[in-house]
Scaffold this motif. Structure first.
Motif, short mmCIF file in Angstrom:
data_model
loop_
_atom_site.label_atom_id
_atom_site.label_comp_id
_atom_site.label_asym_id
_atom_site.label_seq_id
_atom_site.Cartn_x
_atom_site.Cartn_y
_atom_site.Cartn_z
N ALA A 205 0.76 -1.14 -0.04
CA ALA A 205 0.06 -0.08 -0.06
C ALA A 205 0.90 1.36 -0.13
O ALA A 205 0.53 2.50 -0.57
N GLU A 206 2.02 1.15 0.63
CA GLU A 206 2.83 2.37 0.90
C GLU A 206 3.47 2.57 -0.58
O GLU A 206 3.80 3.75 -0.74
N ALA A 207 3.94 1.50 -1.10
CA ALA A 207 4.59 1.75 -2.66
C ALA A 207 3.62 2.05 -3.42
O ALA A 207 3.98 3.09 -4.05
N PHE A 208 2.28 1.79 -3.40
CA PHE A 208 1.51 2.18 -4.59
C PHE A 208 1.17 3.81 -4.13
O PHE A 208 0.86 4.45 -5.03
N SER A 209 1.38 4.06 -2.96
CA SER A 209 0.99 5.56 -2.76
C SER A 209 2.07 6.49 -3.16
O SER A 209 1.82 7.36 -3.68
N ILE A 210 3.24 5.97 -3.15
CA ILE A 210 4.35 6.54 -3.42
C ILE A 210 4.40 6.79 -5.13
O ILE A 210 4.74 7.94 -5.61
N LEU A 211 3.93 5.80 -5.97
CA LEU A 211 3.66 5.75 -7.17
C LEU A 211 2.69 7.14 -7.54
O LEU A 211 2.89 7.72 -8.57
N LYS A 212 1.45 7.04 -6.77
CA LYS A 212 0.50 7.86 -6.95
C LYS A 212 0.90 9.42 -6.79
O LYS A 212 0.80 10.11 -7.40
N SER A 213 1.74 9.49 -5.86
CA SER A 213 2.27 10.66 -5.62
C SER A 213 3.16 11.14 -6.45
O SER A 213 2.93 12.49 -6.96
N VAL A 214 4.13 10.50 -6.87
CA VAL A 214 5.01 10.87 -8.09
C VAL A 214 4.10 11.06 -9.35
O VAL A 214 4.43 12.29 -10.23
N SER A 215 3.24 10.27 -9.67
CA SER A 215 2.36 10.63 -10.76
C SER A 215 1.78 11.86 -10.78
O SER A 215 1.44 12.60 -11.71
N SER A 216 1.46 12.21 -9.46
CA SER A 216 0.51 13.57 -9.39
C SER A 216 1.39 14.70 -9.43
O SER A 216 0.97 15.82 -10.18
N SER A 217 2.64 14.72 -8.79
CA SER A 217 3.62 15.80 -8.72
C SER A 217 4.02 16.16 -10.45
O SER A 217 4.27 17.13 -10.53
N ARG A 218 4.27 15.19 -10.90
CA ARG A 218 4.80 15.10 -12.37
C ARG A 218 3.57 15.29 -13.36
O ARG A 218 4.05 15.74 -14.49
N ASN A 219 2.49 15.04 -12.89
CA ASN A 219 1.27 15.40 -13.94
C ASN A 219 1.33 14.23 -15.10
O ASN A 219 1.39 14.73 -16.38
N GLU A 220 2.00 13.16 -14.62
CA GLU A 220 2.07 11.95 -15.55
C GLU A 220 1.13 10.89 -15.25
O GLU A 220 0.87 10.65 -13.99
#
Length: 244
Positions: A205-220
């Motif tokens: 769950a934490e790893a998936f949260s990290i992925l989503k956070s990076v996706s959001s911050s980079r808008n990718e």
């Protein structure tokens, strides 16, 4: 007997066309060209197109030439005409002489400027939700006698089943392609989550949260971030085993 032979020629042609073409648009375009050249053995030039009416919007999905498409677009501009009427009523519409026919006067006067003298529109029998018609334009006045109209109606009736099959196959291929793309994205995301878990000693769950956070911050997109994570450790793009 001649009608049976002609009907068999059409049936054989449609079967071969379904086997030889890769998509619906190609199938319909070749169909329109065949109709323009082979369906009517009369004087003058014949142009053919196919109009699809769906969700109250009309569009030309295939034509034997750019000229045929232009004639269709004039009809859409006026929002009335033989083909649109054939689509809506599911009945054949015949304009023997555009100069004397009193229906759709604005449209008919415009097509006359393009050299059209008579028009035939024959509806396809399709499944609910879509209506279509074959448009045939002739440069000859009275270009469609009763035999020609019967031939066109028979031709369209034979083609309706082939057209429905072609559309179904296209929809199936599109669905399969969409599912394959979705599974491929899911595979990359799952592998990326595993990499992040190993690198950061964290939960799934934490790893998936990290992925989503990076996706959001980079808008990718999430799948693009996941692919970058996989590539960062020198791995090729993950393969997805999927048989539609």
């Amino acid at each position: 007997m001649a009608d049976q032979v002609a009907g068999q020629i059409v049936t054989d042609y449609l079967q071969d066309l379904l086997l030889d073409t890769d998509d619906v648009e190609e199938f319909l375009t070749e169909f329109a060209k065949f109709a323009a050249v082979r369906l009517f053995e009369r004087g003058g030039q014949t142009l053919c197109s196919i109009t699809l009416l769906r969700d109250k919007r009309a569009g030309t999905v295939a034509s034997s030439s750019d000229a045929a498409r232009t004639l269709d677009e004039l009809q859409y501009l006026f929002a009335e005409g033989p083909c649109l009427t054939a689509c809506k009523t599911q009945e054949t519409v015949h304009v023997a002489d555009v100069a004397t026919d009193e229906r759709w006067e604005g449209y008919l006067s415009r097509v006359a400027e393009h050299g059209v003298r008579s028009i035939l529109a024959v509806p396809f029998s399709l499944e609910a939700g879509a209506r279509a018609a074959l448009n045939v334009y002739s440069t000859e006045k009275g270009g469609f006698d009763p035999d020609a109209i019967t031939t066109a109606e028979t031709f369209v009736a034979q083609t309706s089943k082939a057209l429905m099959l072609s559309v179904r196959l296209a929809q199936r291929n599109e669905s399969a392609a969409s599912l394959k793309t979705a599974m491929k994205s899911r595979t990359a995301i799952d592998i990326a989550i595993g990499i992040i878990m190993a690198q950061n000693r964290c939960t799934q769950a934490e790893a998936f949260s990290i992925l989503k956070s990076v996706s959001s911050s980079r808008n990718e997109k999430l799948r693009d971030i996941a692919a970058s994570v996989v590539a960062s450790i020198g791995q090729a793009e993950p393969e997805t085993h999927f048989d539609p």
